[in-house]
Design a protein around this motif. Sequence first.
Motif, short mmCIF file in Angstrom:
data_model
loop_
_atom_site.label_atom_id
_atom_site.label_comp_id
_atom_site.label_asym_id
_atom_site.label_seq_id
_atom_site.Cartn_x
_atom_site.Cartn_y
_atom_site.Cartn_z
N GLY A 150 0.82 -1.20 0.00
CA GLY A 150 0.00 0.00 0.00
C GLY A 150 0.86 1.25 0.00
N ILE A 151 0.44 2.25 -0.77
CA ILE A 151 1.08 3.56 -0.75
C ILE A 151 0.04 4.56 -0.26
CG2 ILE A 151 2.20 5.39 -2.09
CD1 ILE A 151 3.91 2.94 -1.93
N VAL A 152 0.34 5.24 0.84
CA VAL A 152 -0.65 6.14 1.45
C VAL A 152 -0.02 7.50 1.68
CG1 VAL A 152 -0.06 5.49 3.83
CG2 VAL A 152 -2.38 6.27 3.30
N GLY A 153 -0.85 8.53 1.62
CA GLY A 153 -0.38 9.90 1.84
C GLY A 153 -1.48 10.88 1.47
N GLU A 154 -1.23 12.16 1.78
CA GLU A 154 -2.22 13.20 1.48
C GLU A 154 -2.38 13.38 -0.03
OE1 GLU A 154 -1.85 16.62 4.71
OE2 GLU A 154 0.12 15.85 4.16
N VAL B 260 4.64 5.13 3.29
CA VAL B 260 4.02 6.43 3.56
C VAL B 260 4.73 7.49 2.72
CG1 VAL B 260 3.46 8.14 5.33
CG2 VAL B 260 3.45 5.70 5.90
N MET B 261 3.95 8.23 1.93
CA MET B 261 4.53 9.16 0.97
C MET B 261 4.23 10.60 1.36
SD MET B 261 4.32 8.62 -3.13
CE MET B 261 5.50 9.40 -4.23
N TYR B 262 5.24 11.46 1.22
CA TYR B 262 5.07 12.88 1.50
C TYR B 262 5.87 13.68 0.48
CZ TYR B 262 5.06 17.39 3.92
OH TYR B 262 4.91 18.72 4.23
N GLY C 170 6.32 13.66 -2.75
CA GLY C 170 7.11 12.99 -3.77
C GLY C 170 8.12 11.97 -3.27
N LYS C 171 8.18 11.77 -1.94
CA LYS C 171 9.14 10.82 -1.37
C LYS C 171 8.43 9.84 -0.44
CE LYS C 171 13.32 13.75 -1.32
NZ LYS C 171 14.26 12.83 -1.98
N ILE C 172 8.94 8.62 -0.35
CA ILE C 172 8.47 7.67 0.65
C ILE C 172 9.31 7.87 1.91
CG2 ILE C 172 8.33 5.23 1.27
CD1 ILE C 172 7.48 4.63 -1.54
N VAL C 173 8.65 8.30 2.99
CA VAL C 173 9.38 8.66 4.21
C VAL C 173 9.44 7.51 5.20
CG1 VAL C 173 8.87 11.11 3.97
CG2 VAL C 173 7.28 9.65 5.25
N GLU C 174 8.55 6.51 5.06
CA GLU C 174 8.58 5.36 5.96
C GLU C 174 7.96 4.16 5.26
OE1 GLU C 174 7.59 4.17 10.63
OE2 GLU C 174 7.01 6.13 9.84
N GLU C 175 8.51 2.98 5.52
CA GLU C 175 8.00 1.75 4.92
C GLU C 175 8.18 0.60 5.92
OE1 GLU C 175 9.22 -1.41 1.42
OE2 GLU C 175 9.84 0.68 1.19
N ALA C 176 7.13 -0.18 6.08
CA ALA C 176 7.19 -1.31 7.02
C ALA C 176 6.01 -2.22 6.75
CB ALA C 176 7.16 -0.82 8.46
N ALA D 217 1.39 11.68 12.66
CA ALA D 217 0.32 12.66 12.49
C ALA D 217 -0.83 12.09 11.66
CB ALA D 217 0.88 13.92 11.83
N LEU D 218 -0.49 11.36 10.60
CA LEU D 218 -1.53 10.73 9.77
C LEU D 218 -2.37 9.77 10.60
CD1 LEU D 218 -0.03 9.71 6.29
CD2 LEU D 218 -1.73 11.46 6.76
N PHE D 219 -1.71 8.90 11.36
CA PHE D 219 -2.42 7.88 12.12
C PHE D 219 -3.24 8.47 13.25
CE2 PHE D 219 0.56 4.05 11.04
CZ PHE D 219 0.24 4.22 9.70
N SER D 220 -2.77 9.59 13.81
CA SER D 220 -3.50 10.20 14.92
C SER D 220 -4.84 10.78 14.48
CB SER D 220 -2.65 11.31 15.57
OG SER D 220 -2.62 12.47 14.74
N ALA D 221 -4.97 11.04 13.17
CA ALA D 221 -6.22 11.62 12.65
C ALA D 221 -7.29 10.57 12.39
CB ALA D 221 -5.93 12.39 11.36
N VAL D 222 -6.94 9.28 12.51
CA VAL D 222 -7.89 8.20 12.22
C VAL D 222 -8.74 7.93 13.46
CG1 VAL D 222 -8.15 5.80 11.51
CG2 VAL D 222 -6.28 7.19 10.59
N PRO D 223 -10.07 8.03 13.36
CA PRO D 223 -10.92 7.70 14.51
C PRO D 223 -10.76 6.24 14.92
CG PRO D 223 -12.17 8.84 12.79
CD PRO D 223 -10.84 8.48 12.20
#
Length: 330
Positions: free
Chosen positions: A54-58, A236-238, A240-246, A262-268
């Motif tokens: 999965g590739i995720v980001g804003e 996790v993409m920000y 134009g770059k992937i900043v974390e992968e696991a 920050a991304l994960f903290s916004a998820v209910p």
Amino acid sequence: MSLQANKQEPILQVQHLKKYFPVTGQFGRLGGIKGQVKAVNDVSFDIYNGETLGIVGESGCGKSTTGRTILRLMEPTAGKVLYQNQDLVQMSKQELRRTRKDLQMVFQDPYSSLNPRKNVGQILEEPLNIHAIGDKKERRERTLEMLNKVGLGADYYYRYPHEFSGGQRQRLGLARALILNPKVIICDEPVSALDVSIQSQVLNLLEELQDEFDLTYLFITHDISVVRHISDRIGVMYLGKIVEEASTDQLFAEPLHPYTKALFSAVPRPNMDEDKRERIVLKGDIPSPLNPPTGCMFHTRCPFATEVCKNVVPERKEIASGHYVSCHLY
């Protein structure tokens, strides 16, 4: 969850992929190139047979451009894309056409990706015609088989795209991607335009098809809950770059990069009091890819940024087995 990945040899390797778009003056190229939008800026990852990455980001971070550039729907500015150790970037048009049988894409908007002048039978048989697979009878049989696989019957063969709901159109997009029996499918936000109840149906269908056909997915989305449900590993993409992968379990158990947190903290989260949930609110807007920050791309919004973050690009480091992060904090 999808098949257990065979991690002996990657089926797809993306190495230092870049896609820059020139920005021209008032009179187009006659006015000269004023700059470059760095939509994809040095992206690298591997995908293994039978897994879902999965590739995720804003929105606007370059996820969809990455997917399209991998398949050369957009020509890359630099980098390599190795499919079974063959570089797609260096292939001629004839070689690429032959290889594309193994590499397919499901688009975000199913309606705009289906020809409104053709019925379902013509749309699904077109790839078979292009690659000269089977005779007329065999192509029809293959099309009817694919319609059944995605939950649509033979009655839909003569219908046109405008006669379908959004979920049904996305099933047609899946059938078209599957009809050539590909190895890798890039799913570009395939459920973002669908109702929540329909999303779950399409996601379950993707997993069933993956198990049945031994498919490998690159799943692009901005929805954290969706990517957690379907992915074996997540990047996790920000900007134009992937900043974390696991792996999915690793990333949700211990996110490392401040942007990921920050991304994960916004998820209910169910069964959690909103007052007790720690919410990380990022300050400022996403910088423009036309003029990205120096050093770490995230330092203008990071609450932990130091002087080194402003001047030095962080290297990709393996913090734990299979857990990579690009951040000076580690």
